[in-house]
Design an enzyme around this catalytic site. Structure first.
Site, PDB file in Angstrom:
ATOM      1  N   LYS A 186       2.326  -3.498   7.260  1.00  0.00           N
ATOM      2  CA  LYS A 186       2.592  -3.656   5.813  1.00  0.00           C
ATOM      3  C   LYS A 186       4.034  -3.255   5.504  1.00  0.00           C
ATOM      4  O   LYS A 186       4.714  -3.898   4.706  1.00  0.00           O
ATOM      5  CB  LYS A 186       1.616  -2.812   4.980  1.00  0.00           C
ATOM      6  CG  LYS A 186       0.172  -3.258   5.009  1.00  0.00           C
ATOM      7  CD  LYS A 186      -0.061  -4.652   4.448  1.00  0.00           C
ATOM      8  CE  LYS A 186       0.146  -4.754   2.958  1.00  0.00           C
ATOM      9  NZ  LYS A 186      -0.237  -6.096   2.442  1.00  0.00           N
TER      10      LYS A 186
ATOM     11  N   THR B 197       0.827  -1.209   0.000  1.00  0.00           N
ATOM     12  CA  THR B 197       0.000   0.000   0.000  1.00  0.00           C
ATOM     13  C   THR B 197       0.866   1.265   0.000  1.00  0.00           C
ATOM     14  O   THR B 197       2.010   1.231   0.466  1.00  0.00           O
ATOM     15  CB  THR B 197      -0.895  -0.005   1.271  1.00  0.00           C
ATOM     16  OG1 THR B 197      -1.406   1.305   1.502  1.00  0.00           O
ATOM     17  CG2 THR B 197      -0.104  -0.398   2.522  1.00  0.00           C
ATOM     18  N   ASP B 198       0.289   2.356  -0.468  1.00  0.00           N
ATOM     19  CA  ASP B 198       1.007   3.639  -0.402  1.00  0.00           C
ATOM     20  C   ASP B 198       1.095   4.154   1.037  1.00  0.00           C
ATOM     21  O   ASP B 198       1.866   5.065   1.328  1.00  0.00           O
ATOM     22  CB  ASP B 198       0.335   4.687  -1.310  1.00  0.00           C
ATOM     23  CG  ASP B 198      -1.108   4.995  -0.949  1.00  0.00           C
ATOM     24  OD1 ASP B 198      -1.670   4.325  -0.048  1.00  0.00           O
ATOM     25  OD2 ASP B 198      -1.693   5.907  -1.568  1.00  0.00           O
ATOM     26  N   GLU B 199       0.310   3.536   1.944  1.00  0.00           N
ATOM     27  CA  GLU B 199       0.277   4.036   3.328  1.00  0.00           C
ATOM     28  C   GLU B 199       1.609   3.832   4.046  1.00  0.00           C
ATOM     29  O   GLU B 199       1.880   4.469   5.057  1.00  0.00           O
ATOM     30  CB  GLU B 199      -0.889   3.407   4.091  1.00  0.00           C
ATOM     31  CG  GLU B 199      -2.205   3.670   3.383  1.00  0.00           C
ATOM     32  CD  GLU B 199      -3.459   3.327   4.175  1.00  0.00           C
ATOM     33  OE1 GLU B 199      -3.401   3.279   5.410  1.00  0.00           O
ATOM     34  OE2 GLU B 199      -4.502   3.123   3.526  1.00  0.00           O
TER      35      GLU B 199
ATOM     36  N   TYR C 220      -1.732  -0.717  10.965  1.00  0.00           N
ATOM     37  CA  TYR C 220      -1.879  -1.356   9.646  1.00  0.00           C
ATOM     38  C   TYR C 220      -0.682  -1.047   8.758  1.00  0.00           C
ATOM     39  O   TYR C 220      -0.019  -1.946   8.241  1.00  0.00           O
ATOM     40  CB  TYR C 220      -3.178  -0.885   8.966  1.00  0.00           C
ATOM     41  CG  TYR C 220      -3.224  -1.183   7.477  1.00  0.00           C
ATOM     42  CD1 TYR C 220      -3.253  -2.499   7.011  1.00  0.00           C
ATOM     43  CD2 TYR C 220      -3.213  -0.144   6.530  1.00  0.00           C
ATOM     44  CE1 TYR C 220      -3.269  -2.779   5.643  1.00  0.00           C
ATOM     45  CE2 TYR C 220      -3.232  -0.414   5.170  1.00  0.00           C
ATOM     46  CZ  TYR C 220      -3.264  -1.734   4.735  1.00  0.00           C
ATOM     47  OH  TYR C 220      -3.274  -2.006   3.390  1.00  0.00           O
TER      48      TYR C 220
HETATM   49  P1  NAD Z   1      -9.600  -7.502   2.273  1.00  0.00           P
HETATM   50  O1  NAD Z   1      -9.583  -7.230   3.739  1.00  0.00           O
HETATM   51  O2  NAD Z   1     -10.827  -7.226   1.488  1.00  0.00           O
HETATM   52  O3  NAD Z   1      -9.238  -9.044   2.027  1.00  0.00           O
HETATM   53  C1  NAD Z   1      -8.213  -9.700   2.708  1.00  0.00           C
HETATM   54  C2  NAD Z   1      -8.352 -11.189   2.427  1.00  0.00           C
HETATM   55  O4  NAD Z   1      -7.270 -11.867   3.089  1.00  0.00           O
HETATM   56  C3  NAD Z   1      -9.648 -11.790   2.964  1.00  0.00           C
HETATM   57  O5  NAD Z   1     -10.215 -12.664   2.013  1.00  0.00           O
HETATM   58  C4  NAD Z   1      -9.205 -12.566   4.204  1.00  0.00           C
HETATM   59  O6  NAD Z   1     -10.028 -13.692   4.485  1.00  0.00           O
HETATM   60  C5  NAD Z   1      -7.801 -12.983   3.796  1.00  0.00           C
HETATM   61  N1  NAD Z   1      -6.938 -13.232   4.957  1.00  0.00           N
HETATM   62  C6  NAD Z   1      -6.771 -12.441   6.043  1.00  0.00           C
HETATM   63  N2  NAD Z   1      -5.922 -13.040   6.917  1.00  0.00           N
HETATM   64  C7  NAD Z   1      -5.540 -14.207   6.343  1.00  0.00           C
HETATM   65  C8  NAD Z   1      -4.667 -15.255   6.760  1.00  0.00           C
HETATM   66  N3  NAD Z   1      -4.018 -15.212   7.926  1.00  0.00           N
HETATM   67  N4  NAD Z   1      -4.477 -16.307   5.918  1.00  0.00           N
HETATM   68  C9  NAD Z   1      -5.127 -16.365   4.717  1.00  0.00           C
HETATM   69  N5  NAD Z   1      -5.975 -15.414   4.299  1.00  0.00           N
HETATM   70  C10 NAD Z   1      -6.182 -14.343   5.108  1.00  0.00           C
HETATM   71  O7  NAD Z   1      -8.359  -6.717   1.700  1.00  0.00           O
HETATM   72  P2  NAD Z   1      -8.150  -6.022   0.281  1.00  0.00           P
HETATM   73  O8  NAD Z   1      -8.690  -4.652   0.356  1.00  0.00           O
HETATM   74  O9  NAD Z   1      -8.600  -6.943  -0.783  1.00  0.00           O
HETATM   75  O10 NAD Z   1      -6.558  -5.900   0.266  1.00  0.00           O
HETATM   76  C11 NAD Z   1      -5.763  -6.930  -0.300  1.00  0.00           C
HETATM   77  C12 NAD Z   1      -4.297  -6.532  -0.211  1.00  0.00           C
HETATM   78  O11 NAD Z   1      -4.090  -5.313  -0.909  1.00  0.00           O
HETATM   79  C13 NAD Z   1      -3.792  -6.298   1.203  1.00  0.00           C
HETATM   80  O12 NAD Z   1      -2.490  -6.806   1.303  1.00  0.00           O
HETATM   81  C14 NAD Z   1      -3.798  -4.770   1.351  1.00  0.00           C
HETATM   82  O13 NAD Z   1      -2.799  -4.356   2.266  1.00  0.00           O
HETATM   83  C15 NAD Z   1      -3.455  -4.367  -0.068  1.00  0.00           C
HETATM   84  N6  NAD Z   1      -3.949  -3.038  -0.491  1.00  0.00           N
HETATM   85  C16 NAD Z   1      -5.267  -2.713  -0.355  1.00  0.00           C
HETATM   86  C17 NAD Z   1      -5.727  -1.478  -0.812  1.00  0.00           C
HETATM   87  C18 NAD Z   1      -7.190  -1.098  -0.725  1.00  0.00           C
HETATM   88  O14 NAD Z   1      -7.549   0.035  -1.062  1.00  0.00           O
HETATM   89  N7  NAD Z   1      -8.086  -1.997  -0.309  1.00  0.00           N
HETATM   90  C19 NAD Z   1      -4.834  -0.572  -1.385  1.00  0.00           C
HETATM   91  C20 NAD Z   1      -3.482  -0.944  -1.508  1.00  0.00           C
HETATM   92  C21 NAD Z   1      -3.065  -2.186  -1.062  1.00  0.00           C
HETATM   93  P1  TYD Z   2     -10.752   3.873   4.364  1.00  0.00           P
HETATM   94  O1  TYD Z   2     -11.703   3.458   3.304  1.00  0.00           O
HETATM   95  O2  TYD Z   2     -10.846   3.215   5.705  1.00  0.00           O
HETATM   96  O3  TYD Z   2      -9.277   3.708   3.748  1.00  0.00           O
HETATM   97  P2  TYD Z   2      -7.851   4.208   4.347  1.00  0.00           P
HETATM   98  O4  TYD Z   2      -8.011   4.569   5.756  1.00  0.00           O
HETATM   99  O5  TYD Z   2      -7.009   2.979   4.178  1.00  0.00           O
HETATM  100  O6  TYD Z   2      -7.428   5.339   3.469  1.00  0.00           O
HETATM  101  O7  TYD Z   2     -10.881   5.431   4.583  1.00  0.00           O
HETATM  102  C1  TYD Z   2     -10.710   6.346   3.524  1.00  0.00           C
HETATM  103  C2  TYD Z   2     -10.801   7.742   4.111  1.00  0.00           C
HETATM  104  O8  TYD Z   2     -12.140   7.971   4.561  1.00  0.00           O
HETATM  105  C3  TYD Z   2      -9.921   7.942   5.335  1.00  0.00           C
HETATM  106  O9  TYD Z   2      -9.413   9.281   5.314  1.00  0.00           O
HETATM  107  C4  TYD Z   2     -10.856   7.769   6.516  1.00  0.00           C
HETATM  108  C5  TYD Z   2     -12.187   8.269   5.970  1.00  0.00           C
HETATM  109  N1  TYD Z   2     -13.409   7.623   6.484  1.00  0.00           N
HETATM  110  C6  TYD Z   2     -14.468   8.398   6.953  1.00  0.00           C
HETATM  111  O10 TYD Z   2     -14.408   9.643   6.973  1.00  0.00           O
HETATM  112  N2  TYD Z   2     -15.601   7.772   7.386  1.00  0.00           N
HETATM  113  C7  TYD Z   2     -15.711   6.425   7.380  1.00  0.00           C
HETATM  114  O11 TYD Z   2     -16.765   5.885   7.791  1.00  0.00           O
HETATM  115  C8  TYD Z   2     -14.613   5.634   6.897  1.00  0.00           C
HETATM  116  C9  TYD Z   2     -14.697   4.139   6.881  1.00  0.00           C
HETATM  117  C10 TYD Z   2     -13.488   6.296   6.446  1.00  0.00           C
END
Ligand code: NAD
Ligand code: TYD
Length: 355
Positions: A165, A136-138, A161
């Site tokens: 990561k 992630t960019d975070e 988080y």
């Molecule tokens: P998500 O929470 O929707 O899904 C995570 C999945 O991992 C779930 O299916 C869960 O059951 C599985 N999981 C969790 N713990 C596990 C374990 N111990 N063993 C096996 N499986 C397990 O997450 P997402 O949003 O799909 O994110 C996927 C990846 O992308 C993550 O690594 C996250 O850090 C990264 N990422 C997400 C975003 C975003 O905007 N969602 C952006 C950048 C990077």
């Molecule tokens: P989120 O979807 O949790 O992603 P991330 O924290 O990984 O960026 O949140 C996106 C942005 O929205 C973040 O600045 C937090 C804000 N946010 C709210 O204001 N209200 C909400 O209910 C949630 C879930 C997030």
């Protein structure tokens, strides 16, 4: 072009993982097998791939297991002759990492270590294999009003988080440098799209508008995120694993920065267009709530490297992506009911404090 026969996708039942698996089957010419390895936490729903499982019985396998379980990870690599690992599995929600960080340390750090160690042991010195780590960019921290994250921006994670990561990214890099494990890595901005668990901003706001529930905006709603449609992320990952330079990291982003409050207003307008309700009936639901502790102000990605080296670019505009996401949530009521009936509901009630 690198080719693989047996790709292990960890976390393939989650939001991005399931969209990635769908993308492979529907939009690439990959003819090998996909093994989806997922623990099915609250965020994992195998229903998201029910159609794929039925249509591609001979090519798709689901394994219900934990990436921290060394034995099952090792036996899976051997049994399915895995030659590529695309590692999504993680605890992914910042707010949950604040109220309960332990699981983030276990899965994101120890789980990644377990996978790397098993891959190193199973692959030995092979060079026709790949470990792709999704991050992630975070990990880069928080920006002020200007500037961008580049691949060489120093890491400065600030939530449990992002710290977990960042730690996993460093361990991946260590396996590259120390053991010559063939790895690639991507750091992506905020994704949105179908199958997104409705605790994250965009799906939560869509469902709350549709259900006429409060729209909880943290702080003043001025924090900025860079939004990317999930299939554009899937496309970037596919390009990296098939054409990316081994050992390299790629930043992936939407070049699409929005303040949270503006995203919420936009969603109200688009949902009103779909439901023919007055837009103010949705905007009136906006409720400012206590800010997230340590809330990162702004994320913004520079993704010139993947654009220039691999010819990747975003293909879905924010307006198009939000509309198709809203329509997906309007249509897929069973999926929503099933994910909402879990632990998620209890957690959200406990954690939102109106101010
Ligand atoms: P998500 O929470 O929707 O899904 C995570 C999945 O991992 C779930 O299916 C869960 O059951 C599985 N999981 C969790 N713990 C596990 C374990 N111990 N063993 C096996 N499986 C397990 O997450 P997402 O949003 O799909 O994110 C996927 C990846 O992308 C993550 O690594 C996250 O850090 C990264 N990422 C997400 C975003 C975003 O905007 N969602 C952006 C950048 C990077
Ligand atoms: P989120 O979807 O949790 O992603 P991330 O924290 O990984 O960026 O949140 C996106 C942005 O929205 C973040 O600045 C937090 C804000 N946010 C709210 O204001 N209200 C909400 O209910 C949630 C879930 C997030």
């Amino acid at each position: 072009m690198r080719q693989f026969n047996n790709i292990l996708v960890t976390g393939g039942a989650g939001f991005i993982g399931c969209n990635f698996i769908r993308y492979i089957f529907e939009q690439t010419d990959y003819s090998g097998n996909i093994i989806n390895f997922d623990k099915l936490t609250y965020a994992g729903n195998p229903e998201s791939l029910a159609g794929i499982a039925a249509q591609h019985k001979d090519k798709y396998t689901f394994i219900h297991a934990d990436i921290c379980d060394t034995k099952i990870v090792e036996s899976t690599l051997e049994k399915y002759k895995i030659d590529c690992i695309v590692h999504f599995a993680a605890e992914s929600h910042v707010d949950r990492s604040i109220s309960g960080p332990a699981e983030f340390i276990t899965t994101n750090i120890n789980g990644t270590f377990t996978l790397l160690e098993a891959a190193k042991t199973y692959w030995q010195d092979r060079k026709d294999v790949l470990f792709h780590h999704i991050s992630t960019d975070e990990v880069y921290g928080s920006l002020g009003d200007t500037g961008y994250f580049f691949e060489d921006t120093p890491y400065d994670p600030r939530s449990p988080y992002s710290a977990s990561k960042a730690a996993s990214d460093h361990i991946v890099q260590a396996y590259k440098h120390t053991y010559n494990l063939p790895v690639t890595m991507s750091n992506c901005s905020n994704n949105y799209g179908p199958f997104h668990f409705p605790e994250k901003l965009i799906p939560l706001m869509i469902l709350n508008t549709l259900g006429k529930k409060p729209l909880p905006v943290y702080g003043e709603g001025l924090n900025v995120r860079d939004w990317l449609y999930v299939t554009d992320h899937a496309d970037a990952i596919w390009k990296i694993i098939t054409q990316g330079t081994i050992g390299e990291s790629y930043n992936v982003g939407g070049e699409n920065e929005w303040k949270n409050i503006d995203v919420v207003h936009k969603l109200c307008e688009l949902v009103a267009g779909e439901t023919s309700e007055p837009v103010d009936s949705y905007k009136d639901l906006i409720t400012y709530v206590t800010d997230r502790p340590g809330h990162d102000l702004r994320y913004a990605i520079n993704c010139d490297k993947i654009k220039n080296e691999l010819g990747w670019k975003q293909s879905v505009t924010f307006e198009e992506g939000l509309l198709s996401t809203i329509r997906w949530y309007i249509k897929n009521t069973d999926w929503i009911k099933h994910v909402q009936s879990g632990e998620y509901t209890k957690w959200i009630e406990k954690n939102y404090v109106e101010r």
